[in-house]
Design a protein around this motif. Structure first.
Motif, mmCIF file in Angstrom:
data_model
loop_
_atom_site.group_PDB
_atom_site.id
_atom_site.type_symbol
_atom_site.label_atom_id
_atom_site.label_comp_id
_atom_site.label_asym_id
_atom_site.label_seq_id
_atom_site.Cartn_x
_atom_site.Cartn_y
_atom_site.Cartn_z
ATOM 1 N N GLU A 45 0.779 -0.987 -0.056
ATOM 2 C CA GLU A 45 0.275 -0.270 0.086
ATOM 3 C C GLU A 45 0.874 1.145 -0.026
ATOM 4 O OE1 GLU A 45 -3.424 -0.060 -0.202
ATOM 5 O OE2 GLU A 45 -3.098 -2.109 -0.479
ATOM 6 N N GLN A 46 0.293 2.329 -0.234
ATOM 7 C CA GLN A 46 0.883 3.520 -0.600
ATOM 8 C C GLN A 46 1.918 3.912 0.844
ATOM 9 O OE1 GLN A 46 -0.694 6.514 -2.797
ATOM 10 N NE2 GLN A 46 0.288 8.221 -1.760
ATOM 11 N N LYS A 47 1.216 3.684 1.880
ATOM 12 C CA LYS A 47 1.844 4.429 3.295
ATOM 13 C C LYS A 47 3.201 3.445 3.430
ATOM 14 C CE LYS A 47 1.114 5.719 8.124
ATOM 15 N NZ LYS A 47 2.006 6.725 8.188
ATOM 16 N N PRO A 48 3.094 2.225 3.409
ATOM 17 C CA PRO A 48 4.277 1.217 3.805
ATOM 18 C C PRO A 48 5.328 1.607 2.424
ATOM 19 C CG PRO A 48 2.094 -0.114 3.876
ATOM 20 C CD PRO A 48 1.922 1.189 3.320
ATOM 21 N N ALA A 49 4.906 1.623 1.476
ATOM 22 C CA ALA A 49 5.796 2.002 0.233
ATOM 23 C C ALA A 49 6.401 3.345 0.270
ATOM 24 C CB ALA A 49 4.869 2.235 -1.040
ATOM 25 N N ALA A 56 15.040 3.946 1.996
ATOM 26 C CA ALA A 56 16.002 3.673 0.815
ATOM 27 C C ALA A 56 16.516 4.959 0.581
ATOM 28 C CB ALA A 56 15.119 3.455 -0.539
ATOM 29 N N MET A 57 16.095 6.185 0.605
ATOM 30 C CA MET A 57 16.701 7.494 0.761
ATOM 31 C C MET A 57 17.825 7.540 1.342
ATOM 32 S SD MET A 57 14.765 10.967 1.485
ATOM 33 C CE MET A 57 14.701 10.198 3.158
ATOM 34 N N LYS A 58 17.254 7.198 2.768
ATOM 35 C CA LYS A 58 18.546 7.450 4.020
ATOM 36 C C LYS A 58 19.440 6.499 3.682
ATOM 37 C CE LYS A 58 18.532 7.664 8.968
ATOM 38 N NZ LYS A 58 17.523 7.664 10.317
ATOM 39 N N LYS A 59 19.457 5.413 3.190
ATOM 40 C CA LYS A 59 20.551 4.454 2.993
ATOM 41 C C LYS A 59 21.542 5.030 1.914
ATOM 42 C CE LYS A 59 19.105 0.189 4.856
ATOM 43 N NZ LYS A 59 20.177 -0.686 5.467
ATOM 44 N N GLU A 75 10.661 14.669 -1.554
ATOM 45 C CA GLU A 75 11.993 15.212 -1.839
ATOM 46 C C GLU A 75 13.120 15.041 -0.933
ATOM 47 O OE1 GLU A 75 11.706 17.022 -5.048
ATOM 48 O OE2 GLU A 75 9.742 16.608 -5.220
ATOM 49 N N ALA A 76 14.226 14.903 -1.714
ATOM 50 C CA ALA A 76 15.444 14.640 -0.887
ATOM 51 C C ALA A 76 16.797 15.082 -1.661
ATOM 52 C CB ALA A 76 15.706 13.182 -0.569
ATOM 53 N N ILE A 77 17.824 15.370 -1.032
ATOM 54 C CA ILE A 77 18.881 16.037 -1.537
ATOM 55 C C ILE A 77 20.121 15.439 -0.952
ATOM 56 C CG2 ILE A 77 19.268 17.956 0.071
ATOM 57 C CD1 ILE A 77 19.883 19.543 -2.664
ATOM 58 N N SER A 78 21.297 15.024 -1.656
ATOM 59 C CA SER A 78 22.676 14.573 -1.353
ATOM 60 C C SER A 78 23.315 15.627 -0.589
ATOM 61 C CB SER A 78 23.385 14.007 -2.527
ATOM 62 O OG SER A 78 23.672 15.044 -3.126
ATOM 63 N N ALA A 79 24.330 15.141 0.011
ATOM 64 C CA ALA A 79 25.406 16.041 0.453
ATOM 65 C C ALA A 79 25.957 16.881 -0.621
ATOM 66 C CB ALA A 79 26.478 15.396 1.438
ATOM 67 N N PHE A 142 15.886 1.667 -6.068
ATOM 68 C CA PHE A 142 14.907 0.846 -6.213
ATOM 69 C C PHE A 142 15.175 -0.726 -5.456
ATOM 70 C CE2 PHE A 142 13.360 3.044 -10.072
ATOM 71 C CZ PHE A 142 12.339 3.756 -9.392
ATOM 72 N N ARG A 143 16.612 -1.149 -5.481
ATOM 73 C CA ARG A 143 17.050 -2.188 -4.628
ATOM 74 C C ARG A 143 16.966 -1.837 -3.291
ATOM 75 N NH1 ARG A 143 22.556 -3.241 -6.679
ATOM 76 N NH2 ARG A 143 22.664 -1.341 -5.405
ATOM 77 N N HIS A 144 17.163 -0.720 -2.896
ATOM 78 C CA HIS A 144 16.965 -0.296 -1.331
ATOM 79 C C HIS A 144 15.431 -0.455 -0.882
ATOM 80 C CE1 HIS A 144 21.131 0.305 -0.236
ATOM 81 N NE2 HIS A 144 21.181 1.395 -1.037
ATOM 82 N N LEU A 145 14.579 0.055 -1.930
ATOM 83 C CA LEU A 145 13.071 0.289 -1.669
ATOM 84 C C LEU A 145 12.634 -1.416 -1.606
ATOM 85 C CD1 LEU A 145 10.396 1.842 -1.781
ATOM 86 C CD2 LEU A 145 10.462 1.385 -4.286
#
Length: 154
Positions: A45-49, A56-59, A75-79, A142-145
């Motif tokens: 479902e959308q919330k767990p996804a 995944a983003m944090k990893k 939205e996210a940004i790298s260092a 997508f692998r981390h997701l």
């Protein structure tokens, strides 16, 4: 006059049909003007996804900047990475959209952008953002997701 018309017609035919390199140019130009998100369907479902996308983003060492599960986006940004030259810097941003998939589950669509600032930038703190349609970052995300969704809920 007939020679000019014939040359113009030939140029139009070449432009429309194009060759392989012309096709690559058209695709690159289209992606630059109107980039497309890379979709990935998950059986959740959308919330767990959404929560798995945050993991995944944090990893990948991205910092969450905005969005929410109810909004269906994040939205996210790298260092910040220093580049060549005294005023050169590089960052990568990530934009994610979540929506119900046609056959159940959730479609998680991602787009990475490279943000460059150099001595040619107009103002300090502003850079040029360019879509990254062929980056290996998509496979990593997508692998981390998928790995985050495979983990049992705590």
């Amino acid at each position: 006059m007939k020679k000019i018309s014939a040359l113009l017609l030939a140029a139009i035919v070449l432009a429309v049909t194009g060759c392989e390199s012309g096709s690559r140019f058209q695709t690159a130009f289209r992606e630059r003007i109107s980039p497309t998100f890379r979709p990935h369907v998950v059986k959740a479902e959308q919330k767990p996804a959404y929560e798995a996308a945050r993991v995944a983003m944090k990893k990948m060492n991205f910092t969450f900047t905005s969005g929410g599960a109810a909004q269906g986006k994040m939205e996210a940004i790298s260092a910040l990475q220093t580049g060549e030259g005294p005023r050169a810097a590089r960052q990568v941003s990530l934009s994610v959209k979540l929506a119900p998939a046609a056959n159940g589950g959730t479609e998680v669509s991602a787009m990475f952008f490279e943000i460059l600032e150099n001595e040619f930038s107009k103002r300090d703190g502003s850079g040029t953002s360019t879509p990254m349609p062929d980056s290996p970052l998509y496979e990593v995300f997508f692998r981390h997701l998928d790995a985050a969704l495979a983990q049992p809920a705590e």
